[in-house]
Design an enzyme around this catalytic site. Sequence first.
Site, short mmCIF file in Angstrom:
data_model
loop_
_atom_site.label_atom_id
_atom_site.label_comp_id
_atom_site.label_asym_id
_atom_site.label_seq_id
_atom_site.Cartn_x
_atom_site.Cartn_y
_atom_site.Cartn_z
CD GLU A 259 -3.02 -1.14 0.48
OE1 GLU A 259 -3.29 -0.07 -0.10
OE2 GLU A 259 -3.71 -2.17 0.36
CB CYS A 293 -1.82 7.22 0.90
SG CYS A 293 -3.29 6.52 1.66
P1 NAD Z 1 8.04 5.38 4.74
O1 NAD Z 1 8.10 4.58 3.48
O2 NAD Z 1 9.15 6.28 5.05
O3 NAD Z 1 7.87 4.39 6.00
C1 NAD Z 1 6.78 3.52 6.13
C2 NAD Z 1 7.18 2.35 7.00
O4 NAD Z 1 8.09 1.51 6.29
C3 NAD Z 1 7.89 2.72 8.30
O5 NAD Z 1 7.42 1.88 9.32
C4 NAD Z 1 9.35 2.43 7.98
O6 NAD Z 1 10.13 2.15 9.11
C5 NAD Z 1 9.22 1.23 7.09
N1 NAD Z 1 10.33 0.99 6.16
C6 NAD Z 1 11.00 1.89 5.42
N2 NAD Z 1 11.90 1.28 4.64
C7 NAD Z 1 11.80 -0.05 4.90
C8 NAD Z 1 12.47 -1.21 4.40
N3 NAD Z 1 13.45 -1.11 3.50
N4 NAD Z 1 12.11 -2.43 4.87
C9 NAD Z 1 11.11 -2.53 5.79
N5 NAD Z 1 10.46 -1.47 6.30
C10 NAD Z 1 10.79 -0.24 5.85
O7 NAD Z 1 6.65 6.19 4.68
P2 NAD Z 1 6.10 7.34 5.64
O8 NAD Z 1 6.86 8.59 5.43
O9 NAD Z 1 5.95 6.83 7.04
O10 NAD Z 1 4.61 7.51 5.08
C11 NAD Z 1 4.27 8.28 3.98
C12 NAD Z 1 4.15 7.46 2.72
O11 NAD Z 1 3.25 6.37 2.92
C13 NAD Z 1 3.55 8.25 1.57
O12 NAD Z 1 4.21 7.91 0.39
C14 NAD Z 1 2.10 7.78 1.55
O13 NAD Z 1 1.45 7.95 0.30
C15 NAD Z 1 2.26 6.34 1.90
N6 NAD Z 1 1.02 5.78 2.44
C16 NAD Z 1 0.33 4.90 1.67
C17 NAD Z 1 -0.88 4.40 2.12
C18 NAD Z 1 -1.69 3.45 1.27
O14 NAD Z 1 -2.58 2.81 1.82
N7 NAD Z 1 -1.44 3.34 -0.02
C19 NAD Z 1 -1.36 4.75 3.38
C20 NAD Z 1 -0.61 5.63 4.16
C21 NAD Z 1 0.59 6.13 3.68
#
Ligand code: NAD
Length: 506
Positions: A259, A293
Amino acid sequence: MTQAVDVKQEAAAILDRLGVERDAWTGGEMASSSPVTGEEIARLKVTSDTSAAIEAAHAAFLEWRLVPAPRRGELVRLLGEELRAAKADLGRLVSLEAGKITSEGLGEVQEMIDICDFAVGLSRQLYGLTIATERPGHRMMETWHPLGVVGIISAFNFPVAVWSWNAALALVCGNSIVWKPSEKTPLTALASQAILERAIARFGEAPKGLSTLLIGDRAVGEALVDHPKVALVSATGSTRMGREVGPRLAKRFARAILELGGNNGGIVCPSADLDMTLRAVAFGAMGTAGQRCTTLRRLFVHVDVYDQLVPRLKKAYESVSVGNPLETSALVGPLIDKAAFDGMQKALEAARAAGGVVTGGERVREAGKDEAFYVRPALVEMPEQAGPVLEETFAPILYVMRYSDFDEALRLHNAVAAGLSSSIFTLNMQEAERFLAADGSDCGIANVNIGTSGAEIGGAFGGEKETGGGRESGSDAWKAYMRRATNTVNYSKALPLAQGVSFDID
Ligand code: NAD
């Protein structure tokens, strides 16, 4: 903007009330800050032995899968009850830790309650099919079984709702859960886990290790992704994260629900109800400070209504109340941190360089709160869809463009890498239906006369292309959390082979 409350003290009081041990959020190595003031509010211990937690979750799964699904639903019903009781506190903690305005913090908890109700009903509806077979005296059917350990990785902007979407479904489907929340919002995760533990205590007979929390940054997330006993990882976050997580899971043939980011668009047609459109666009683009998102980021407005709609929108951008999300007067709270602010300013610079005319976008400062990043949402009139418009900047920037030909607007709408949410504003049935048709919006969510954000839990949620293709929450999203088996039973006295194959060995 005023700072009426002591954010740190209030977060501590809520955690105490919700029964989170102080030891879990004091004296550790991982700092957690509140975007409301920018100050540090907790220090958490990073989970050192992820493997032990996952092994325990696997042991719990082996027991939990044998509990009848409606009984598993009873645990989720109790979770819903506990969430109802904790709604005010947890909603407030979401506001303190993620910076959401009060009504959105509470709304997030309401969404958790709603998915629990949905999952309780689902626990009696995990149906399979019976299928016509070509062989006489045979019966063919599909059965659904628990899958295994479900790993949940969540983003900061829906710090608890995304967990609940996955947790409620995974639990009724007979799985155990291991959650790695965002390192930017770990306190709401500790609180949610404590609330679930209360439900588990009332339930009485759940195996130990059924739900576990892993605290840490992406390295902890990677350990979860790579562990061979995790059957499915539902990962919510940026497309960058998905690019790393997806291949790692594929490498060991684990299941993925991805997601990821969105770059959501809307089309305003000549017949649109402009009053309604104005409100939908304002909430979709400025709500949650542009940190959903599903936030509306690109708007294509027909030339015939552009000069009626866009000046009104600009006025809304100039006057919307930006400020302390804990005060009811604010509609736009802070960005999560400085990096988000810097990213926004960089995108605005790039937009200006590409000919964009910017309204808003400046920092809104409060004396003594230099580490908090409040910003006036930006509306950018762009000559064309280019440069920063093509990417998701996780901040309140709405790019507005004119169009005169519907097909061209639709083409431009789909001409971005992400495919999460989309909207059309029109009273013309042909345009509305076309937008929803096979050659219409290419997103996982396509709406008519409502904004791109604020989805309900009853539908499956997720998007296409670089949004990752995952679906969670309502409809039949539960199927991703279960193992499907096709069973054929022979109740005849013969052994006919399918496709007329003969293999007689007398
Ligand atoms: P992010 O990608 O920085 O982090 C999200 C999560 O992923 C965190 O818990 C982080 O620790 C983890 N993570 C990061 N790299 C990883 C890896 N290599 N392996 C495993 N885990 C890892 O995102 P953010 O800044 O917290 O959130 C914003 C982003 O999330 C935006 O791009 C937004 O559109 C997206 N988002 C999408 C949805 C959806 O349902 N499509 C919902 C909410 C947010």
